[in-house]
Design a protein around this motif. Structure first.
Motif, short mmCIF file in Angstrom:
data_model
loop_
_atom_site.label_atom_id
_atom_site.label_comp_id
_atom_site.label_asym_id
_atom_site.label_seq_id
_atom_site.Cartn_x
_atom_site.Cartn_y
_atom_site.Cartn_z
N TYR A 1 -9.52 -1.62 15.67
CA TYR A 1 -9.00 -2.87 16.23
C TYR A 1 -9.67 -4.05 15.54
CZ TYR A 1 -6.92 -0.16 20.02
OH TYR A 1 -6.16 0.73 20.74
N ARG A 2 -8.86 -5.04 15.21
CA ARG A 2 -9.37 -6.24 14.54
C ARG A 2 -8.86 -7.48 15.25
NH1 ARG A 2 -8.34 -2.40 10.66
NH2 ARG A 2 -10.13 -1.94 9.30
N GLY B 1 -15.22 -8.45 12.66
CA GLY B 1 -14.10 -7.95 11.88
C GLY B 1 -13.39 -6.73 12.40
N GLY B 2 -14.01 -5.92 13.26
CA GLY B 2 -13.29 -4.76 13.75
C GLY B 2 -14.18 -3.78 14.48
N GLN C 1 -16.99 -14.05 8.92
CA GLN C 1 -17.12 -12.65 9.33
C GLN C 1 -18.19 -11.95 8.50
OE1 GLN C 1 -13.51 -10.36 8.76
NE2 GLN C 1 -14.72 -8.59 8.17
N LEU D 1 -14.75 -8.72 17.98
CA LEU D 1 -13.71 -8.60 16.96
C LEU D 1 -13.67 -9.85 16.07
CD1 LEU D 1 -10.74 -7.00 18.95
CD2 LEU D 1 -12.55 -5.87 17.63
#
Length: 258
Positions: A69-70, A30-31, A82, A26
């Protein structure tokens, strides 16, 4: 020979390892969705969901309305970092998989930040005795194959700045002998590859080559890691050739992306 830096714990805790690797993913990329994270960790979706729920509870992650989710406030990810890491990782993964398919040894991509080298992508081989994923791990640059190759791209002045004495006041033993390091880096520049025999971890041998940008500067390092009992010096040239081929293909992909 230098004392190995890291040795895996004798009693690893899988749930802790999953949580740490998830947080790293993450932070660096980034996610991720539950399904994506489950695939990356090699676990069931229910396990990935439990890991993410705990990260959210402890503010290491947040979930958006898009169910992605981040990184949460604890991780404080810099947006530019990122972007770079995500682009490099996405471009490199197909090439890492091809090297693993060809040589059946764990393959990784590393970048350098100051005096450290960080694994940003890692693909494990299928052999029972193998080097596990190092993705997200950070080592002193001069103790890793790819880190040495990236240091070899620096001028003497830049190397002095990286290892300035005042940065090591509280940890002088961590500062390498610069005269010895320069000699080693000159040899690596001539060879175009590096070999790490148990320098970063006991029982591990790694071979690496640089990945360069369109200006010829070393952007990252591509490395192959294996148990030392399986390393055959007579195969070194074939290993380097396979890594060079993958690095050049990655360089072309990055150039096409602009």
């Amino acid at each position: 020979m230098d004392k190995p830096l890291k040795t895996p714990p004798p009693y690893p805790i899988a749930s802790v390892d999953h949580a740490l690797r998830a947080a790293t993913i993450l932070q660096m990329e980034g996610g991720a969705t539950v399904s994506q994270l489950a695939e990356r960790l090699g676990v069931a979706r229910s396990t990935a969901h439990r890991v993410l729920a705990m990260l959210v509870y402890r503010d290491f992650a947040v979930q958006g309305e898009d169910r992605v989710y981040r990184a949460g406030p604890v991780l404080e990810l810099a947006a530019h970092s990122q972007s770079l890491v995500s682009r490099l990782r996405a471009a490199a993964l197909p090439h890492l998989h091809r090297v693993v398919d060809l040589l059946d040894e764990t393959t990784s991509l590393l970048v350098r930040t100051g005096d450290t080298a960080r694994f940003i992508a890692s693909v494990e081989c299928r052999q029972t005795l193998r080097v596990g994923s190092r993705e997200g791990m950070v080592f002193p640059a001069h103790r890793t194959t790819a880190g040495l190759l990236l240091l070899a791209d620096l001028s003497d002045e830049q190397l002095e700045e990286v290892y300035a004495e005042d940065r090591y006041r509280d940890r002088p033993a961590d500062r390498p002998d610069l005269a010895r390091l320069r000699t080693e880096l000159r040899r690596l520049r001539r060879n175009g590859f590096a070999v790490n025999r148990e320098r970063s971890e006991r029982g591990l041998v790694a071979v690496g080559v640089p990945v360069r940008d369109t200006d010829g500067a070393a952007l990252a390092g591509l490395s192959l890691s294996m148990p030392s009992v399986r390393y055959d010096p007579h195969r070194l040239q074939s290993l380097v050739t396979a890594l060079d081929t993958a690095a050049q293909a990655l360089e072309r992909d990055l150039a096409e992306q602009g």
